[in-house]
Write a protein that holds these residues in place. Sequence first.
Motif, PDB file in Angstrom:
ATOM      1  N   ASP A  53       2.557 -22.372   4.467  1.00  0.00           N
ATOM      2  CA  ASP A  53       3.714 -22.876   3.720  1.00  0.00           C
ATOM      3  C   ASP A  53       4.150 -21.790   2.741  1.00  0.00           C
ATOM      4  OD1 ASP A  53       5.688 -24.307   2.513  1.00  0.00           O
ATOM      5  OD2 ASP A  53       4.403 -25.930   1.782  1.00  0.00           O
ATOM      6  N   ILE A  54       5.063 -20.930   3.181  1.00  0.00           N
ATOM      7  CA  ILE A  54       5.482 -19.789   2.376  1.00  0.00           C
ATOM      8  C   ILE A  54       6.995 -19.623   2.419  1.00  0.00           C
ATOM      9  CG2 ILE A  54       3.308 -18.532   2.688  1.00  0.00           C
ATOM     10  CD1 ILE A  54       4.759 -16.853   4.851  1.00  0.00           C
ATOM     11  N   MET A  55       7.521 -18.904   1.438  1.00  0.00           N
ATOM     12  CA  MET A  55       8.923 -18.508   1.447  1.00  0.00           C
ATOM     13  C   MET A  55       8.985 -17.030   1.100  1.00  0.00           C
ATOM     14  SD  MET A  55      11.925 -19.092   2.216  1.00  0.00           S
ATOM     15  CE  MET A  55      11.498 -20.745   2.763  1.00  0.00           C
ATOM     16  N   THR A  56       9.914 -16.299   1.698  1.00  0.00           N
ATOM     17  CA  THR A  56       9.935 -14.843   1.580  1.00  0.00           C
ATOM     18  C   THR A  56      11.292 -14.313   1.136  1.00  0.00           C
ATOM     19  OG1 THR A  56      10.550 -14.580   3.903  1.00  0.00           O
ATOM     20  CG2 THR A  56       8.197 -14.610   3.393  1.00  0.00           C
ATOM     21  N   ARG A  57      11.240 -13.153   0.523  1.00  0.00           N
ATOM     22  CA  ARG A  57      12.451 -12.389   0.221  1.00  0.00           C
ATOM     23  C   ARG A  57      12.087 -10.917   0.364  1.00  0.00           C
ATOM     24  NH1 ARG A  57      16.719 -13.534   1.481  1.00  0.00           N
ATOM     25  NH2 ARG A  57      17.458 -15.097   0.038  1.00  0.00           N
ATOM     26  N   ALA A  58      12.901 -10.146   1.054  1.00  0.00           N
ATOM     27  CA  ALA A  58      12.596  -8.737   1.325  1.00  0.00           C
ATOM     28  C   ALA A  58      13.830  -7.874   1.040  1.00  0.00           C
ATOM     29  CB  ALA A  58      12.139  -8.550   2.767  1.00  0.00           C
ATOM     30  N   PRO A  59      13.893  -7.251  -0.126  1.00  0.00           N
ATOM     31  CA  PRO A  59      15.057  -6.432  -0.469  1.00  0.00           C
ATOM     32  C   PRO A  59      15.084  -5.105   0.275  1.00  0.00           C
ATOM     33  CG  PRO A  59      13.400  -6.294  -2.186  1.00  0.00           C
ATOM     34  CD  PRO A  59      12.913  -7.342  -1.216  1.00  0.00           C
ATOM     35  N   ALA A  60      16.238  -4.476   0.281  1.00  0.00           N
ATOM     36  CA  ALA A  60      16.390  -3.127   0.816  1.00  0.00           C
ATOM     37  C   ALA A  60      16.472  -2.161  -0.359  1.00  0.00           C
ATOM     38  CB  ALA A  60      17.638  -3.022   1.674  1.00  0.00           C
ATOM     39  N   ILE A  61      15.613  -1.145  -0.354  1.00  0.00           N
ATOM     40  CA  ILE A  61      15.510  -0.198  -1.460  1.00  0.00           C
ATOM     41  C   ILE A  61      15.745   1.212  -0.929  1.00  0.00           C
ATOM     42  CG2 ILE A  61      13.935   0.777  -3.188  1.00  0.00           C
ATOM     43  CD1 ILE A  61      12.500  -2.000  -3.120  1.00  0.00           C
ATOM     44  N   LYS A  62      16.596   1.965  -1.617  1.00  0.00           N
ATOM     45  CA  LYS A  62      16.953   3.323  -1.202  1.00  0.00           C
ATOM     46  C   LYS A  62      16.189   4.350  -2.034  1.00  0.00           C
ATOM     47  CE  LYS A  62      19.692   6.647   0.533  1.00  0.00           C
ATOM     48  NZ  LYS A  62      19.722   7.033   1.960  1.00  0.00           N
ATOM     49  N   CYS A  63      15.564   5.328  -1.331  1.00  0.00           N
ATOM     50  CA  CYS A  63      14.860   6.426  -1.991  1.00  0.00           C
ATOM     51  C   CYS A  63      15.492   7.752  -1.567  1.00  0.00           C
ATOM     52  CB  CYS A  63      13.388   6.402  -1.611  1.00  0.00           C
ATOM     53  SG  CYS A  63      12.544   4.855  -1.998  1.00  0.00           S
ATOM     54  N   ASP A  64      15.004   8.850  -2.156  1.00  0.00           N
ATOM     55  CA  ASP A  64      15.561  10.164  -1.824  1.00  0.00           C
ATOM     56  C   ASP A  64      15.133  10.625  -0.439  1.00  0.00           C
ATOM     57  OD1 ASP A  64      16.897  10.365  -4.237  1.00  0.00           O
ATOM     58  OD2 ASP A  64      15.227  11.384  -5.247  1.00  0.00           O
ATOM     59  N   GLY A  65      13.953  10.204  -0.010  1.00  0.00           N
ATOM     60  CA  GLY A  65      13.453  10.621   1.285  1.00  0.00           C
ATOM     61  C   GLY A  65      12.138   9.936   1.587  1.00  0.00           C
ATOM     62  N   VAL A  66      11.503  10.348   2.673  1.00  0.00           N
ATOM     63  CA  VAL A  66      10.270   9.707   3.116  1.00  0.00           C
ATOM     64  C   VAL A  66       9.159   9.833   2.074  1.00  0.00           C
ATOM     65  CG1 VAL A  66       8.411   9.817   4.822  1.00  0.00           C
ATOM     66  CG2 VAL A  66      10.786   9.896   5.574  1.00  0.00           C
ATOM     67  N   SER A  67       9.028  10.999   1.463  1.00  0.00           N
ATOM     68  CA  SER A  67       7.968  11.201   0.469  1.00  0.00           C
ATOM     69  C   SER A  67       8.119  10.235  -0.694  1.00  0.00           C
ATOM     70  CB  SER A  67       7.984  12.646  -0.041  1.00  0.00           C
ATOM     71  OG  SER A  67       7.679  13.547   0.994  1.00  0.00           O
ATOM     72  N   ASP A  68       9.342  10.088  -1.173  1.00  0.00           N
ATOM     73  CA  ASP A  68       9.589   9.149  -2.271  1.00  0.00           C
ATOM     74  C   ASP A  68       9.401   7.714  -1.812  1.00  0.00           C
ATOM     75  OD1 ASP A  68      10.133  11.053  -4.224  1.00  0.00           O
ATOM     76  OD2 ASP A  68      12.250  11.195  -3.652  1.00  0.00           O
ATOM     77  N   ALA A  69       9.776   7.424  -0.582  1.00  0.00           N
ATOM     78  CA  ALA A  69       9.615   6.066  -0.054  1.00  0.00           C
ATOM     79  C   ALA A  69       8.141   5.679  -0.018  1.00  0.00           C
ATOM     80  CB  ALA A  69      10.228   5.972   1.339  1.00  0.00           C
ATOM     81  N   LEU A  70       7.285   6.630   0.352  1.00  0.00           N
ATOM     82  CA  LEU A  70       5.850   6.363   0.368  1.00  0.00           C
ATOM     83  C   LEU A  70       5.317   6.114  -1.042  1.00  0.00           C
ATOM     84  CD1 LEU A  70       4.740   8.952   3.054  1.00  0.00           C
ATOM     85  CD2 LEU A  70       4.443   6.475   3.197  1.00  0.00           C
ATOM     86  N   LYS A  71       5.853   6.830  -2.015  1.00  0.00           N
ATOM     87  CA  LYS A  71       5.444   6.616  -3.405  1.00  0.00           C
ATOM     88  C   LYS A  71       5.859   5.227  -3.884  1.00  0.00           C
ATOM     89  CE  LYS A  71       5.681  11.515  -4.681  1.00  0.00           C
ATOM     90  NZ  LYS A  71       6.409  12.532  -5.490  1.00  0.00           N
ATOM     91  N   ILE A  72       7.048   4.785  -3.475  1.00  0.00           N
ATOM     92  CA  ILE A  72       7.514   3.451  -3.866  1.00  0.00           C
ATOM     93  C   ILE A  72       6.649   2.379  -3.206  1.00  0.00           C
ATOM     94  CG2 ILE A  72       9.424   1.814  -3.671  1.00  0.00           C
ATOM     95  CD1 ILE A  72       9.740   3.981  -5.838  1.00  0.00           C
ATOM     96  N   ALA A 138      13.481  -0.682 -11.233  1.00  0.00           N
ATOM     97  CA  ALA A 138      14.539   0.183 -11.768  1.00  0.00           C
ATOM     98  C   ALA A 138      14.118   0.851 -13.073  1.00  0.00           C
ATOM     99  CB  ALA A 138      15.807  -0.627 -11.979  1.00  0.00           C
ATOM    100  N   GLU A 139      13.329   0.158 -13.874  1.00  0.00           N
ATOM    101  CA  GLU A 139      12.859   0.705 -15.148  1.00  0.00           C
ATOM    102  C   GLU A 139      11.884   1.867 -14.948  1.00  0.00           C
ATOM    103  OE1 GLU A 139      11.068  -2.314 -17.485  1.00  0.00           O
ATOM    104  OE2 GLU A 139      12.868  -3.558 -17.600  1.00  0.00           O
ATOM    105  N   GLU A 140      11.039   1.769 -13.936  1.00  0.00           N
ATOM    106  CA  GLU A 140       9.924   2.704 -13.806  1.00  0.00           C
ATOM    107  C   GLU A 140      10.089   3.761 -12.719  1.00  0.00           C
ATOM    108  OE1 GLU A 140       6.157   0.798 -13.540  1.00  0.00           O
ATOM    109  OE2 GLU A 140       6.358  -0.185 -15.501  1.00  0.00           O
ATOM    110  N   THR A 141      11.082   3.614 -11.857  1.00  0.00           N
ATOM    111  CA  THR A 141      11.251   4.575 -10.757  1.00  0.00           C
ATOM    112  C   THR A 141      12.725   4.937 -10.600  1.00  0.00           C
ATOM    113  OG1 THR A 141      11.703   3.056  -8.921  1.00  0.00           O
ATOM    114  CG2 THR A 141       9.395   3.310  -9.584  1.00  0.00           C
ATOM    115  N   SER A 142      12.978   5.898  -9.743  1.00  0.00           N
ATOM    116  CA  SER A 142      14.361   6.312  -9.459  1.00  0.00           C
ATOM    117  C   SER A 142      14.914   5.625  -8.214  1.00  0.00           C
ATOM    118  CB  SER A 142      14.415   7.836  -9.270  1.00  0.00           C
ATOM    119  OG  SER A 142      13.589   8.228  -8.180  1.00  0.00           O
ATOM    120  N   ALA A 143      14.132   4.727  -7.623  1.00  0.00           N
ATOM    121  CA  ALA A 143      14.576   4.021  -6.412  1.00  0.00           C
ATOM    122  C   ALA A 143      15.779   3.137  -6.722  1.00  0.00           C
ATOM    123  CB  ALA A 143      13.442   3.187  -5.839  1.00  0.00           C
ATOM    124  N   LEU A 144      16.656   2.993  -5.744  1.00  0.00           N
ATOM    125  CA  LEU A 144      17.883   2.220  -5.915  1.00  0.00           C
ATOM    126  C   LEU A 144      17.826   0.932  -5.100  1.00  0.00           C
ATOM    127  CD1 LEU A 144      20.771   2.101  -7.087  1.00  0.00           C
ATOM    128  CD2 LEU A 144      21.541   3.325  -5.033  1.00  0.00           C
TER     129      LEU A 144
END
Length: 261
Positions: A53-72, A138-144
Amino acid sequence: MGIAGPLKINGEYCQREVYVPLATSEGALVASINRGASTITASGGANARVVSDIMTRAPAIKCDGVSDALKIKQWFVDNFDELKSIAESTTSHGKLLKIDPILIVGSYVYPRFVFSTGDSMGMNMVTIASEKILDKLAEETSALHIALSGNVCVDKKPAAINVVEGRGKSVVADILIPKDIVNKKLKTTAEAMEEVNVAKNLIGSAVSGGLAYNAHYANMVAAIFLATGQDAAHVVEGSLGITTAEARDGDLYFSQIRGSF
């Protein structure tokens, strides 16, 4: 409006006969469901359990590239306890259970926030909670933050992840229908039911690339949703499920799993 029943349920909490309200322009649907309810009740009732019994939400987040995406991605893992506290500060009922999976596609990250929502369906609840998590991001990273829903939730669309992971209530039910009831009420045999289930619901669905391995859950779910004022668009998820049928010495073992309801 039509009513089907009585339908006997042998559940963990519901152990009684119920009546099912149905809103449909197809009168034959009410008669068909009523025949099924009669068969189930005469056989002693359906054994039913809510297994997730679960509910989900999955946002789309933009990074500069793969390396940054892995950090996020790692940021979500490392800060889960704090993010859980932030999310749960927005509601007295919702609980953030996990963030899984956290998918990376190029420079995009899709974290799937998985919540329990008590007795509420909880779509608005988890959306508000997820937005608070993204404020912290948004406060702690540069991800959009591109979109609050990145379609990995998956909301009101057919998707294998909802079958496997579940979204909403995942329900499993089974019953053993005696041979004489199969013959009298269903006008067939257990062996014939087993074969048509394999040929149609399993093989037929597979060769067509279907996600739903059943005859038509959607007809019944739609009629119930319309009769009870639920969001009819969620019929898409409610129709995703698998039906199995097995002949057992002339009796018919029947089971259904619905991955999202």
